[in-house]
Design a protein around this motif. Sequence first.
Motif, PDB file in Angstrom:
ATOM      1  N   ARG A  63      20.059   2.612   3.160  1.00  0.00           N
ATOM      2  CA  ARG A  63      20.653   3.832   3.731  1.00  0.00           C
ATOM      3  C   ARG A  63      21.358   4.651   2.659  1.00  0.00           C
ATOM      4  O   ARG A  63      21.431   5.874   2.744  1.00  0.00           O
ATOM      5  N   ASP A  64      21.879   3.968   1.643  1.00  0.00           N
ATOM      6  CA  ASP A  64      22.597   4.659   0.573  1.00  0.00           C
ATOM      7  C   ASP A  64      21.654   5.475  -0.302  1.00  0.00           C
ATOM      8  O   ASP A  64      22.070   6.436  -0.949  1.00  0.00           O
ATOM      9  N   ARG A  65      20.378   5.092  -0.333  1.00  0.00           N
ATOM     10  CA  ARG A  65      19.334   5.796  -1.101  1.00  0.00           C
ATOM     11  C   ARG A  65      19.632   5.813  -2.594  1.00  0.00           C
ATOM     12  O   ARG A  65      19.098   6.636  -3.345  1.00  0.00           O
ATOM     13  N   ALA A  66      20.483   4.913  -3.059  1.00  0.00           N
ATOM     14  CA  ALA A  66      20.842   4.901  -4.477  1.00  0.00           C
ATOM     15  C   ALA A  66      19.793   4.144  -5.280  1.00  0.00           C
ATOM     16  O   ALA A  66      19.069   3.285  -4.758  1.00  0.00           O
ATOM     17  N   ALA A  67      19.730   4.472  -6.562  1.00  0.00           N
ATOM     18  CA  ALA A  67      18.815   3.768  -7.457  1.00  0.00           C
ATOM     19  C   ALA A  67      19.316   2.349  -7.684  1.00  0.00           C
ATOM     20  O   ALA A  67      20.515   2.107  -7.825  1.00  0.00           O
ATOM     21  N   VAL A  68      18.383   1.406  -7.702  1.00  0.00           N
ATOM     22  CA  VAL A  68      18.728   0.002  -7.907  1.00  0.00           C
ATOM     23  C   VAL A  68      17.758  -0.616  -8.913  1.00  0.00           C
ATOM     24  O   VAL A  68      16.673  -0.080  -9.187  1.00  0.00           O
ATOM     25  N   ARG A  69      18.182  -1.754  -9.436  1.00  0.00           N
ATOM     26  CA  ARG A  69      17.304  -2.558 -10.291  1.00  0.00           C
ATOM     27  C   ARG A  69      17.240  -3.938  -9.659  1.00  0.00           C
ATOM     28  O   ARG A  69      18.258  -4.618  -9.522  1.00  0.00           O
TER      29      ARG A  69
ATOM     30  N   LEU B 238      15.516   1.313  -2.561  1.00  0.00           N
ATOM     31  CA  LEU B 238      15.074   0.530  -1.424  1.00  0.00           C
ATOM     32  C   LEU B 238      14.719   1.457  -0.266  1.00  0.00           C
ATOM     33  O   LEU B 238      15.402   2.441  -0.014  1.00  0.00           O
ATOM     34  N   ASP B 239      13.637   1.085   0.432  1.00  0.00           N
ATOM     35  CA  ASP B 239      13.189   1.917   1.542  1.00  0.00           C
ATOM     36  C   ASP B 239      13.295   1.125   2.836  1.00  0.00           C
ATOM     37  O   ASP B 239      14.390   0.761   3.241  1.00  0.00           O
TER      38      ASP B 239
ATOM     39  N   ASP C 245      10.809  -2.931   1.198  1.00  0.00           N
ATOM     40  CA  ASP C 245       9.951  -2.037   0.415  1.00  0.00           C
ATOM     41  C   ASP C 245      10.794  -1.369  -0.657  1.00  0.00           C
ATOM     42  O   ASP C 245      11.873  -0.826  -0.369  1.00  0.00           O
ATOM     43  N   LEU C 246      10.317  -1.425  -1.880  1.00  0.00           N
ATOM     44  CA  LEU C 246      10.987  -0.764  -2.990  1.00  0.00           C
ATOM     45  C   LEU C 246      10.063   0.314  -3.536  1.00  0.00           C
ATOM     46  O   LEU C 246       8.932   0.025  -3.949  1.00  0.00           O
ATOM     47  N   VAL C 247      10.542   1.546  -3.490  1.00  0.00           N
ATOM     48  CA  VAL C 247       9.789   2.667  -4.058  1.00  0.00           C
ATOM     49  C   VAL C 247      10.116   2.703  -5.534  1.00  0.00           C
ATOM     50  O   VAL C 247      11.242   3.020  -5.941  1.00  0.00           O
ATOM     51  N   ALA C 248       9.136   2.359  -6.356  1.00  0.00           N
ATOM     52  CA  ALA C 248       9.378   2.166  -7.780  1.00  0.00           C
ATOM     53  C   ALA C 248       9.508   3.486  -8.511  1.00  0.00           C
ATOM     54  O   ALA C 248       8.925   4.508  -8.138  1.00  0.00           O
ATOM     55  N   VAL C 249      10.311   3.442  -9.569  1.00  0.00           N
ATOM     56  CA  VAL C 249      10.419   4.586 -10.470  1.00  0.00           C
ATOM     57  C   VAL C 249       9.125   4.660 -11.264  1.00  0.00           C
ATOM     58  O   VAL C 249       8.629   3.651 -11.771  1.00  0.00           O
TER      59      VAL C 249
ATOM     60  N   HIS D 258      20.869  -5.025  -8.615  1.00  0.00           N
ATOM     61  CA  HIS D 258      21.919  -4.340  -9.387  1.00  0.00           C
ATOM     62  C   HIS D 258      21.978  -2.878  -8.950  1.00  0.00           C
ATOM     63  O   HIS D 258      20.946  -2.245  -8.695  1.00  0.00           O
ATOM     64  N   SER D 259      23.176  -2.318  -8.941  1.00  0.00           N
ATOM     65  CA  SER D 259      23.293  -0.876  -8.745  1.00  0.00           C
ATOM     66  C   SER D 259      22.711  -0.187  -9.969  1.00  0.00           C
ATOM     67  O   SER D 259      22.752  -0.715 -11.078  1.00  0.00           O
TER      68      SER D 259
END
Length: 205
Positions: free
Chosen positions: A147-153, A165-166, A174-178, A203-204
């Motif tokens: 829900r935060d729509r932040a980038a993660v590792r 994360l989606d 589901d992870l929408v990859a960079v 990780h954030s």
Amino acid sequence: MDGGRRAFHRDDVTASSAPLGPYGVAMRWEALFADMEGQVDAANTADLLAGVPDLTRAERATVTLAGRLRAAGSAEVVLRVRSGELVSGSVVDVADQWVLLGDEVRRALVPSASVVGARGLERASSPEVGVVGRRLGLGHALRALARDRAAVRVVTIGGELAGRLDRVGSDHVDLVAVADGPRSAGTSPTTWAVPFAAIDVVHSG
């Protein structure tokens, strides 16, 4: 007297029923019973003392890693995960299935199942979480991050993925990859379905 036999006198009855001296039968029996009671008391005390380590061990047997992590407070702890990575920080939050570590800048969500070692923990343990806390599984934590729509590792047992994360299912996310490079127009980003069981750390970004 007849035939040398001793005559029986009333005084003999009186003498036999009277308390005997310090070394007489009556006193000896009292001493025997007193000693027996003392032995029983000593045995009960010994059993009680012997039971103390058992009670202590039984209490220790109820201590969980999550409880010790909760007791860590603001102290820095270090978790080693299956991939070999060391994740450090103070404990921000703990549930049965995950622990959230952080510092002044970043956060790291670590599934409990991925932890292979921890250091910096005290011997103390904080009370376990209630029913609501136990229900906050890894999926709940991942949905909050989605829900935060932040980038993660995301560190997995097979490598790392970066993105956001989606959708979160019952056992995967589901992870929408960079994108690794520029994409052609109209090309959709790569989406990885990552099983919960494969996640070591989130990780954030």
